[in-house]
Design a protein around this motif. Structure first.
Motif, PDB file in Angstrom:
ATOM      1  N   TRP A  88      27.424  30.753  66.489  1.00 57.57           N
ATOM      2  CA  TRP A  88      27.991  31.830  65.658  1.00 57.57           C
ATOM      3  C   TRP A  88      27.191  33.122  65.764  1.00 57.57           C
ATOM      4  CZ3 TRP A  88      26.482  27.053  63.795  1.00 57.57           C
ATOM      5  CH2 TRP A  88      25.188  26.994  63.255  1.00 57.57           C
ATOM      6  N   TYR A 126      28.817  36.414  72.743  1.00 55.13           N
ATOM      7  CA  TYR A 126      28.636  35.136  72.048  1.00 55.13           C
ATOM      8  C   TYR A 126      28.352  34.042  73.085  1.00 55.13           C
ATOM      9  CZ  TYR A 126      30.024  36.930  67.529  1.00 55.13           C
ATOM     10  OH  TYR A 126      30.040  37.613  66.358  1.00 55.13           O
ATOM     11  N   ARG A 128      29.632  31.286  73.803  1.00 54.89           N
ATOM     12  CA  ARG A 128      30.757  30.707  74.546  1.00 54.89           C
ATOM     13  C   ARG A 128      31.197  31.593  75.712  1.00 54.89           C
ATOM     14  NH1 ARG A 128      35.367  33.664  72.608  1.00 54.89           N
ATOM     15  NH2 ARG A 128      34.883  34.462  70.533  1.00 54.89           N
TER      16      ARG A 128
ATOM     17  N   PRO B 222      26.336  28.268  58.098  1.00 52.54           N
ATOM     18  CA  PRO B 222      27.280  28.597  59.185  1.00 52.54           C
ATOM     19  C   PRO B 222      27.938  27.357  59.793  1.00 52.54           C
ATOM     20  CG  PRO B 222      25.210  29.768  59.483  1.00 52.54           C
ATOM     21  CD  PRO B 222      24.990  28.794  58.377  1.00 52.54           C
ATOM     22  N   SER B 223      27.182  26.249  59.881  1.00 57.57           N
ATOM     23  CA  SER B 223      27.764  25.022  60.428  1.00 57.57           C
ATOM     24  C   SER B 223      28.862  24.496  59.519  1.00 57.57           C
ATOM     25  CB  SER B 223      26.708  23.927  60.564  1.00 57.57           C
ATOM     26  OG  SER B 223      25.652  24.345  61.337  1.00 57.57           O
ATOM     27  N   GLY B 298      35.436  33.809  64.097  1.00 58.87           N
ATOM     28  CA  GLY B 298      35.851  34.369  65.375  1.00 58.87           C
ATOM     29  C   GLY B 298      35.022  33.853  66.541  1.00 58.87           C
ATOM     30  N   TRP B 299      33.789  33.391  66.245  1.00 59.87           N
ATOM     31  CA  TRP B 299      32.901  32.914  67.309  1.00 59.87           C
ATOM     32  C   TRP B 299      33.369  31.592  67.901  1.00 59.87           C
ATOM     33  CZ3 TRP B 299      31.062  28.166  65.949  1.00 59.87           C
ATOM     34  CH2 TRP B 299      31.054  27.849  64.591  1.00 59.87           C
ATOM     35  N   ARG B 300      34.269  30.896  67.200  1.00 59.66           N
ATOM     36  CA  ARG B 300      34.672  29.580  67.701  1.00 59.66           C
ATOM     37  C   ARG B 300      35.667  29.737  68.831  1.00 59.66           C
ATOM     38  NH1 ARG B 300      36.238  25.213  63.319  1.00 59.66           N
ATOM     39  NH2 ARG B 300      37.743  26.782  62.729  1.00 59.66           N
TER      40      ARG B 300
END
Lengths: 255, 305
Positions: A88, A126, A128, B222-223, B298-300
């Motif tokens: 994240w 990020y 990913r 966050p997790s 959004g990071w996922r």
């Protein structure tokens, strides 16, 4: 300086205790680059974990700069097989981690380190969005930001393709020469061990112990195709094959 | 006359062209003359395909409801459905406007929002805190979790009589009922989220010397966030459900009361207005949580919204 004396480690298994490391003795000087090689199960990762302070249950003595290693800490930078970034957080925040980028000193250092690992321009990306090699470089920058006395790398390039791996080896040597950090590098890749290390520690499995320690007296940058490189590689391979052939004569620990 | 003869003369080749065109997906037509002749079959097909593409994505969801509404209105106009059982959409709309105009609707919606919002906040916050505690500590989990698990199995609606006996039918018992329902989803999913924190990342935080507080705020929260948000979404849904129940068990305002009151006077159109309102606020609050998900998660890379 890292001093390991009479280190023994036993795991409790359902079928009884398993000796993972037996009588490890090794001294690594400041700024030295030492690689560890051996078949799986030889305890090289366990040894690294103990030095990292992530495993504190052992017999014997492991000292960093004269002090017994009692737990993990920023003086011992650890690079795992996977980059282990916080998914994240952006690259620069991953490097900073628990330090604040609002601190101008931290921000400046993060910028410098991202340049050192050749990742300028990716500050806001990020994890990913990164390739395996890039992510691993972020992890290296994250460890270096804490100015560790020693950097412990556990098969860090094992998951990378051959081209990326040899590139990363050069990047790592560059980092080592510029940061002068002591490096302990675990690998199962013979070329990698000979290409990187000033000394190669060959380990035996069941129980894990050091079979021999070989000096690699080659100047950097090394050429993988040179005659002397091939010679030393054959020498290490010889030791390695003795290991592979099973219960070799127990020569005990190297120095 | 000449048109007719032209058509009959080219009937043979025209039919052939139509076959050919449909075989190639109606895209390429052999010749201009054949195009005129073959027009009815393949060109219409291409038109539908284009119209389908022209329709924006969000509009797709409206096709079925609009068709149903049209059929419903038509059925009412033709006298096929009983006006008292299923009033025409136009009559429901009228009832809606008159409620808006009188200001009554705003009063009911306001009352409902206070109850659902208050209950949700109370229950959700408690669930979040307890979920964090039980997630973080094995000891707390062993102490608290069995009790919570036991309470969860009690059907919420079965405790309504007890709440009425204790607190009467006032606002307090309504908010308490809603908060009890909102508590469980947030509690469980927060607990799960905290436990889903990566062991390997935990090792990293130890190696980097994170303080206990930093571990909580920079690793565990966050997790847990994706799970927490899922819990909140479920909890919002439960809140609206229990709001309807609570308002029907005795109230003088709120959307649930509006429905119940209209039922007594057989004002089916107003019942429909109430149901529609529930659907609307439920959907809106769900979209609100989704918006938070989009912003925070959004990071996922696996996030599919």
């Amino acid at each position: 300086m890292l001093e390991i004396e009479s280190l023994n480690k036993t795991f409790a298994a359902p079928s009884g205790p398993v000796v993972a490391l037996r009588d490890i003795r090794l001294t690594v000087g400041r700024g030295e680059f030492v690689t560890f090689i051996g078949p799986s199960g030889c305890g090289k990762s366990t040894l690294l974990k103990i030095v990292a302070g992530l495993d504190t249950v052992y017999e014997g003595s492991v000292k960093l700069n004269g002090e017994r290693i009692g737990g993990p800490g920023i003086d011992k930078g650890v690079i795992f097989q996977e980059p282990r970034l916080f998914p994240w957080l952006t690259v620069e925040k991953n490097v900073a981690a628990n330090l604040s980028l609002r601190n101008p000193e931290v921000r400046k250092r993060v910028g410098e380190l991202l340049e050192l690992v050749r990742l300028q321009g990716f500050e806001k990306a990020y994890p990913r969005e990164l390739s395996g090699g890039m992510a691993q470089r972020v992890a290296i920058a994250r460890a270096l930001l804490r100015n560790p006395d020693i950097l412990l790398l556990d098969e860090p390039f094992g998951a990378l393709d051959a081209f990326t791996r040899s590139h990363m080896q050069e990047v790592l040597l560059d980092i080592w020469q510029r940061s002068k950090t002591t490096m302990l590098f675990v690998t199962h890749d013979l070329d990698e061990a000979v290409f990187l290390g000033q000394r190669v520690v060959v380990m035996n499995p069941r129980p894990g112990h050091i079979r021999s320690v070989l000096d690699i007296d080659l100047p950097y940058p090394r050429s993988r195709t040179g005659a002397s490189f091939q010679e030393l590689r054959a020498l290490v391979l010889g030791e390695f094959e003795k290991v592979e052939k099973g219960p070799a004569v127990d020569v005990g620990a190297g120095i | 006359m000449s048109d007719y003869s032209a058509a009959s003369r080219s009937a043979g080749p025209g039919a052939g062209a139509a076959e050919e065109a449909s075989a190639t997906g109606g895209v390429r037509l052999p010749s201009a003359a054949a195009a005129v002749q073959a027009a009815p079959v393949p060109v219409e097909g291409a038109g539908v395909r284009e119209r389908r593409k022209a329709l924006p994505g969000w509009a797709h969801g409206w096709i079925v409801p609009l068709l149903v509404l049209a059929a419903w209105e038509l059925g009412s106009a033709l006298g096929l459905v009983s006006e008292s059982a299923l009033p025409a959409p136009s009559r429901i709309a009228q009832a809606f406007w008159s409620l808006v105009a009188s200001g009554e609707l705003a009063r009911h919606i306001g009352a409902s929002f206070v109850r659902a919002g208050g209950g949700f906040l109370l229950g959700g916050a408690t669930g979040l805190l307890l979920g964090l505690f039980t997630g973080l500590g094995k000891w707390v989990e062993r102490t608290l979790d069995p009790t919570v698990q036991m309470l969860r199995t009690v059907p919420l609606l079965a405790v309504i009589p007890l709440f009425i006996l204790w607190f009467g039918v006032g606002e307090f018992s309504k908010i308490l009922l809603i908060s009890l329902g909102a508590f469980f989803p947030v509690y469980f999913h927060t607990f799960l989220g905290v436990r889903s924190a990566d062991r390997k990342l935990h090792e990293v935080t130890k190696a980097l010397e994170f303080s206990a507080l930093q571990q909580a705020t920079k690793l565990i929260l966050p997790s847990a966030l994706p799970n927490v948000l899922l819990g909140i979404r479920l909890s919002v849904g439960v809140s609206w459900l229990l709001l309807a129940v609570a308002e029907m068990m005795g109230a003088s305002s709120g959307i649930g009361y509006l429905i119940q009151d209209a039922r007594v006077y057989s004002q089916t159109d107003i019942v429909f207005v109430g149901i529609g309102l529930f659907a609307l606020v439920g959907k809106l609050s769900d979209s609100g949580v989704r918006l938070l998900e989009k912003r925070w998660l959004g990071w996922r890379s696996s996030y599919k919204g």
